[in-house]
Design an enzyme around this catalytic site. Structure first.
Site, PDB file in Angstrom:
ATOM      1  N   SER A  11       3.019   0.746   1.997  1.00  0.00           N
ATOM      2  CA  SER A  11       2.843   0.402   0.595  1.00  0.00           C
ATOM      3  C   SER A  11       4.143  -0.050  -0.058  1.00  0.00           C
ATOM      4  O   SER A  11       4.149  -0.372  -1.246  1.00  0.00           O
ATOM      5  CB  SER A  11       2.270   1.608  -0.172  1.00  0.00           C
ATOM      6  OG  SER A  11       3.026   2.779   0.093  1.00  0.00           O
ATOM      7  N   GLU A  36      -3.845  -5.782  -0.050  1.00  0.00           N
ATOM      8  CA  GLU A  36      -2.643  -6.578  -0.276  1.00  0.00           C
ATOM      9  C   GLU A  36      -2.132  -7.049   1.088  1.00  0.00           C
ATOM     10  O   GLU A  36      -1.863  -6.230   1.968  1.00  0.00           O
ATOM     11  CB  GLU A  36      -1.600  -5.709  -0.981  1.00  0.00           C
ATOM     12  CG  GLU A  36      -0.535  -6.451  -1.706  1.00  0.00           C
ATOM     13  CD  GLU A  36       0.356  -5.526  -2.522  1.00  0.00           C
ATOM     14  OE1 GLU A  36       1.027  -6.036  -3.424  1.00  0.00           O
ATOM     15  OE2 GLU A  36       0.391  -4.307  -2.259  1.00  0.00           O
ATOM     16  N   ASN A  45       2.774  -1.801  -5.855  1.00  0.00           N
ATOM     17  CA  ASN A  45       3.642  -0.666  -6.154  1.00  0.00           C
ATOM     18  C   ASN A  45       4.923  -1.051  -6.872  1.00  0.00           C
ATOM     19  O   ASN A  45       5.585  -0.182  -7.440  1.00  0.00           O
ATOM     20  CB  ASN A  45       3.929   0.115  -4.875  1.00  0.00           C
ATOM     21  CG  ASN A  45       2.718   0.929  -4.461  1.00  0.00           C
ATOM     22  OD1 ASN A  45       2.007   1.454  -5.305  1.00  0.00           O
ATOM     23  ND2 ASN A  45       2.458   1.012  -3.171  1.00  0.00           N
ATOM     24  N   HIS A  52      -2.105  -3.799   3.305  1.00  0.00           N
ATOM     25  CA  HIS A  52      -2.019  -2.620   2.443  1.00  0.00           C
ATOM     26  C   HIS A  52      -3.357  -2.368   1.756  1.00  0.00           C
ATOM     27  O   HIS A  52      -3.714  -3.020   0.774  1.00  0.00           O
ATOM     28  CB  HIS A  52      -0.900  -2.816   1.412  1.00  0.00           C
ATOM     29  CG  HIS A  52      -0.758  -1.696   0.444  1.00  0.00           C
ATOM     30  ND1 HIS A  52      -0.299  -1.886  -0.845  1.00  0.00           N
ATOM     31  CD2 HIS A  52      -1.019  -0.364   0.561  1.00  0.00           C
ATOM     32  CE1 HIS A  52      -0.277  -0.720  -1.468  1.00  0.00           C
ATOM     33  NE2 HIS A  52      -0.712   0.213  -0.644  1.00  0.00           N
TER      34      HIS A  52
END
Length: 283
Positions: free
Chosen positions: A119, A152, A190, A140
């Protein structure tokens, strides 16, 4: 490249979710972890999730059995030799991930794509631990994997177009929506989410508000489905800390410094839902 057998390394909350959606898409799945109790727990979670869908009338009992029959459990990483595509979903720890990719390089056939569910760790950094950087990519998934539609997809500098296209096709086959990100620490999700969570922890640390009031403001004022502190508990506070450390190290800006309270909770073993206690209690 046609993918028939899909390998998943890690049978925790992310790994078993990835294994479930892969098997539901018709792929044969090898779900690996380091101990039998870990893979048994992961398979039990998948079985529970599927049975819940059966009970709600969203899935036929026969379909549940077919999905489970496609999943083979493993405690030997060498079993990944049978896979056409492997996703690593181990802890968000560079040392652990680098070692896994070094081993996969020796185990998997040259054509096999090696993906990471990281992540935050740059894909190029992971790819440098293999001899096939063109076949290394980020995939991800979001938690909980069976529910969340986003994946992702992150290309490293050396990731090939064929690797990207195969990954995008596979993502869609799993009925997920891919979003592409460039290879920066934290990627898109993130890079935005974790500083917000970290700031919410700072608000708690400085006594700006209670955990309940902080989460209520974000839910009712910003229309978020979950408050940031409850979401941190769902993600895992150790994972949140690891991502913030990656952002702080990779971007070199003090605004990404992890809140001391977040570190204190992790050091005390308060990791969120998976440990029974985080900012909230789940015991």
């Amino acid at each position: 490249m046609e993918v028939k057998t899909f390998g998943v390394i890690g049978a925790g909350q992310m790994g078993n979710g990835i294994a479930q959606v892969a098997a539901a898409s018709g792929l044969s799945v090898v779900m690996n972890d380091i101990k039998p109790e870990f893979v048994e727990r992961g398979l039990a979670t998948i079985t529970k999730n599927l049975q819940r869908s059966v009970d709600k009338g969203k899935l036929a009992a026969e379909a549940k059995d077919q999905i489970l029959a496609r999943i083979r459990t493993s405690t030997d990483l060498k079993d990944m030799a049978a896979a056409d595509f492997v996703v690593e979903a181990a802890s968000e720890n560079e040392v652990i991930k680098f070692k896994i990719f070094e081993n996969l390089e020796e185990i998997c056939a040259p054509h096999v794509i090696l993906a990471s569910n990281t992540s935050s760790i740059p894909i190029g950094r992971i790819a440098s631990h293999t001899k096939r950087p063109e076949k290394v990519i980020g995939m991800h998934f979001m938690n909980p994997v069976p529910v969340m539609k986003l994946v992702e997809v992150i290309c490293g500098l050396a990731t090939s177009k064929d690797t990207l296209e195969t990954t995008l096709e596979l993502t869609k086959r799993m009925e997920k929506t891919p979003a592409q990100s460039n290879d920066f620490p934290g990627f898109i999700a993130n890079r935005i989410l974790l500083p917000m969570i970290n700031e919410a922890v700072f608000c708690l640390y400085h006594g700006v508000g209670t955990k309940e009031d902080i989460d209520t403001v974000m839910k009712l004022g910003m229309n978020h489905p979950m408050g940031p502190l409850a979401l941190a508990d769902l993600i895992g506070l150790d994972t949140c800390l690891a991502i913030m450390e990656t952002l702080h190290k990779g971007l070199g800006d003090s605004k990404y410094r992890p809140c001391p309270l977040l570190r204190q909770y992790v050091e005390a073993g308060y990791l969120g839902r998976k440990s029974g206690k985080g900012f909230y209690s789940y015991e």
